[in-house]
Design a protein around this motif. Structure first.
Motif, PDB file in Angstrom:
ATOM      1  N   LYS A 112       9.292   3.284  12.669  1.00  0.00           N
ATOM      2  CA  LYS A 112       9.407   3.593  11.237  1.00  0.00           C
ATOM      3  C   LYS A 112       9.465   2.350  10.359  1.00  0.00           C
ATOM      4  O   LYS A 112       9.877   2.433   9.201  1.00  0.00           O
ATOM      5  N   MET A 113       9.057   1.194  10.889  1.00  0.00           N
ATOM      6  CA  MET A 113       9.001   0.005  10.047  1.00  0.00           C
ATOM      7  C   MET A 113       7.716   0.033   9.214  1.00  0.00           C
ATOM      8  O   MET A 113       6.768   0.754   9.535  1.00  0.00           O
ATOM      9  N   VAL A 114       7.694  -0.729   8.137  1.00  0.00           N
ATOM     10  CA  VAL A 114       6.563  -0.718   7.216  1.00  0.00           C
ATOM     11  C   VAL A 114       5.445  -1.604   7.760  1.00  0.00           C
ATOM     12  O   VAL A 114       5.676  -2.764   8.108  1.00  0.00           O
ATOM     13  N   ASN A 115       4.246  -1.058   7.837  1.00  0.00           N
ATOM     14  CA  ASN A 115       3.077  -1.794   8.322  1.00  0.00           C
ATOM     15  C   ASN A 115       2.458  -2.535   7.150  1.00  0.00           C
ATOM     16  O   ASN A 115       1.902  -1.929   6.235  1.00  0.00           O
ATOM     17  N   VAL A 116       2.553  -3.862   7.163  1.00  0.00           N
ATOM     18  CA  VAL A 116       2.047  -4.683   6.060  1.00  0.00           C
ATOM     19  C   VAL A 116       0.852  -5.489   6.550  1.00  0.00           C
ATOM     20  O   VAL A 116       1.009  -6.520   7.209  1.00  0.00           O
ATOM     21  N   CYS A 117      -0.351  -5.004   6.253  1.00  0.00           N
ATOM     22  CA  CYS A 117      -1.585  -5.737   6.525  1.00  0.00           C
ATOM     23  C   CYS A 117      -1.934  -6.527   5.275  1.00  0.00           C
ATOM     24  O   CYS A 117      -2.129  -5.937   4.203  1.00  0.00           O
ATOM     25  N   CYS A 118      -2.005  -7.839   5.384  1.00  0.00           N
ATOM     26  CA  CYS A 118      -2.172  -8.670   4.197  1.00  0.00           C
ATOM     27  C   CYS A 118      -3.454  -8.333   3.431  1.00  0.00           C
ATOM     28  O   CYS A 118      -3.448  -8.193   2.206  1.00  0.00           O
ATOM     29  N   GLY A 119      -4.571  -8.193   4.140  1.00  0.00           N
ATOM     30  CA  GLY A 119      -5.824  -7.885   3.463  1.00  0.00           C
ATOM     31  C   GLY A 119      -5.776  -6.557   2.730  1.00  0.00           C
ATOM     32  O   GLY A 119      -6.192  -6.444   1.563  1.00  0.00           O
ATOM     33  N   GLN A 120      -5.251  -5.534   3.393  1.00  0.00           N
ATOM     34  CA  GLN A 120      -5.139  -4.224   2.767  1.00  0.00           C
ATOM     35  C   GLN A 120      -4.176  -4.262   1.593  1.00  0.00           C
ATOM     36  O   GLN A 120      -4.391  -3.613   0.557  1.00  0.00           O
ATOM     37  N   LEU A 121      -3.095  -5.031   1.728  1.00  0.00           N
ATOM     38  CA  LEU A 121      -2.113  -5.151   0.650  1.00  0.00           C
ATOM     39  C   LEU A 121      -2.747  -5.768  -0.594  1.00  0.00           C
ATOM     40  O   LEU A 121      -2.503  -5.307  -1.725  1.00  0.00           O
ATOM     41  N   LEU A 122      -3.558  -6.803  -0.399  1.00  0.00           N
ATOM     42  CA  LEU A 122      -4.221  -7.442  -1.546  1.00  0.00           C
ATOM     43  C   LEU A 122      -5.173  -6.464  -2.242  1.00  0.00           C
ATOM     44  O   LEU A 122      -5.232  -6.410  -3.478  1.00  0.00           O
ATOM     45  N   ARG A 123      -5.912  -5.689  -1.466  1.00  0.00           N
ATOM     46  CA  ARG A 123      -6.824  -4.715  -2.075  1.00  0.00           C
ATOM     47  C   ARG A 123      -6.062  -3.635  -2.839  1.00  0.00           C
ATOM     48  O   ARG A 123      -6.472  -3.221  -3.926  1.00  0.00           O
ATOM     49  N   SER A 124      -4.928  -3.194  -2.279  1.00  0.00           N
ATOM     50  CA  SER A 124      -4.115  -2.180  -2.964  1.00  0.00           C
ATOM     51  C   SER A 124      -3.516  -2.735  -4.249  1.00  0.00           C
ATOM     52  O   SER A 124      -3.470  -2.049  -5.283  1.00  0.00           O
TER      53      SER A 124
END
Length: 451
Positions: free
Chosen positions: A271-283
């Motif tokens: 249940k930890m938060v999945n932080v993908c840097c590339g996806q985060l920047l696009r969001s």
């Protein structure tokens, strides 16, 4: 935006402080002692408890069948750990009638009385300050339950195993070390073969319950090997510390090593938060507010986003309440030495870093042979998941980032920066990613909360 609608943020330094001083374990230990002992004055009780005892002392149980070598091992472990060696004989020193009984059949000691004796001994000052190694206790699931009811819960349980014929030979004092020719263990309690077999049968009836009760802190060691090997394995086990802390995990590794997949598995299972840097920047760019407004121009032009902007977006995301409470797993950043140093200077430092390792040819095969169906969005792989029909195969497309030349360039860039990245994280845990993804996940799991 209305201030009341903004995401709640918890200062990251609070979690860092809690992890550094292992506050979760401390609070759990204090609350457990309170509810077990139920003192009239809880505040004075806690003050006294903190002054008398330490949280990080060893609390070890050493279990196993008769003649397996528990006593020899317990003596060495307690000496090395500077902990108190607690034995049945020591508990019964002032219990003459019970002592006479145990010389015949140890299991006949009433469980409630045995637990009372153990509780009294472990509350003495030496055990509270130095810790303890409890030899051969508990022997039944009933004893386990009674010990748990009075708050006696070990940090580690070492269970020794050996074949029956080895135990019989040891009990008779005939077993020789194959390397030195010397007798391996001291002569046992003088039990006849019939008595020993009876005790072994009683142990077999109880061992499943003991394993089940202590499964989360249990380590099983084969005792049919040189004693030095048994000792070193047991010592490594009891020196392993389990931490209750908010996970802040960083996954490093070459493109194609499986970071995204492992991050998803960790997120789903813990249940930890999945932080993908590339996806985060696009969001963030799509949202268009805050630091996200700075990202869009770079994405539009196909230029790399500056590290300062990436860090602003990351810090904003990692300080939200879901990351602060549930923890996070970050992948896709950092990619070089400067980025790693910049991340370490923030309040969002990882407390566990894994490096997924796979050779270049494996990474190339994983990435350059994968395709996508533009109609259904389904992903396929030439080797591991081929298209179901010729019609689907004919319309499959390869993403620009998965073309052979692009993947090769990304791999070369990773290899250039790999050693420098590891210098920032000297405690990085190396994981062999050139195996089934479930095996990789098991390897990650085993090191999530241990030192």
């Amino acid at each position: 935006m209305d201030e009341t609608l903004k995401p709640v943020r918890i200062p990251p330094h609070m979690s860092i402080y809690a992890d550094k001083h292992n506050l979760s374990h401390l609070v759990q230990s204090l609350v457990s002692s309170l509810v077990v002992d139920r003192p009239d004055d809880p505040i004075s009780y806690l003050v006294d408890l903190l002054q008398r005892s330490r949280v990080d002392i060893p609390r070890v149980m050493l279990l196993g069948p008769p003649a397996v070598g528990k006593h020899t091992l317990a003596k060495r472990l307690s000496a090395e750990l500077k902990a108190v060696h607690v034995t049945m004989e020591g508990l019964l020193e002032d219990q003459s009638e019970l002592r006479a009984l145990t010389e015949q059949v140890t299991q006949d000691v009433p469980a409630d009385l045995l637990v009372q004796l153990v509780q009294q001994r472990l509350k003495e000052v030496d055990c509270l300050q130095e810790g303890w190694v409890l030899e051969g206790i508990p022997q039944t699931r009933l004893q386990v339950l009674l010990l748990q009811q009075v708050g006696i819960i070990p940090d580690h349980v070492v269970m020794l195993e050996a074949p029956e014929e080895v135990l019989l030979q040891r009990a008779q004092g005939r077993l020789l070390d194959s390397l030195t020719g010397a007798q391996r263990l001291e002569r046992g309690r003088g039990l006849s073969e019939e008595q020993l077999l009876a005790e072994l049968q009683r142990y077999r009836c109880e061992v499943t319950g003991l394993r089940s009760a202590y499964q989360h802190v249990l380590g099983v060691i084969n005792a049919d090997q040189p004693h030095t090997d048994v000792y070193h394995q047991a010592l490594a086990l009891v020196q392993t510390r389990h931490y209750s802390r908010t996970p802040r995990i960083l996954l490093l590794g070459p493109p194609g090593s499986g970071k995204s997949l492992q991050a998803r598995l960790l997120s789903e299972n813990y249940k930890m938060v999945n932080v993908c840097c590339g996806q985060l920047l696009r969001s963030a760019a799509a949202d268009g507010s805050g630091p996200g407004a700075l990202v869009q121009p770079y994405l539009d032009d196909g230029r790399p986003v500056p590290d300062s902007v990436v860090l602003r977006v990351l810090e904003e995301r990692l300080s939200r309440v879901d990351c602060s409470c549930r923890g996070w797993v970050l992948h896709g950043f950092p990619l070089n030495l400067q980025q790693a140093r910049s991340l370490q200077e923030t309040q969002n430092q990882p407390n566990r870093v894994f490096l997924l390792e796979a050779p270049d040819h494996v990474c190339l095969e994983r990435l350059s042979l994968r395709t996508v169906d533009p109609l259904s969005g389904e992903r396929y792989h030439t080797v591991t998941r081929p298209a179901p029909s010729a019609e689907v195969q004919a319309r499959l497309q390869t993403a620009p980032e998965d073309r052979l030349e692009e993947v090769t360039q990304r791999l070369n860039q990773y290899r250039v920066h790999c050693a420098a990245l590891q210098s920032v994280y000297p405690d990085v845990i190396h994981i062999n990613a050139n195996q089934n993804h479930l095996s990789v996940f098991e390897a990650l799991e085993s090191r999530l909360t241990t030192n």
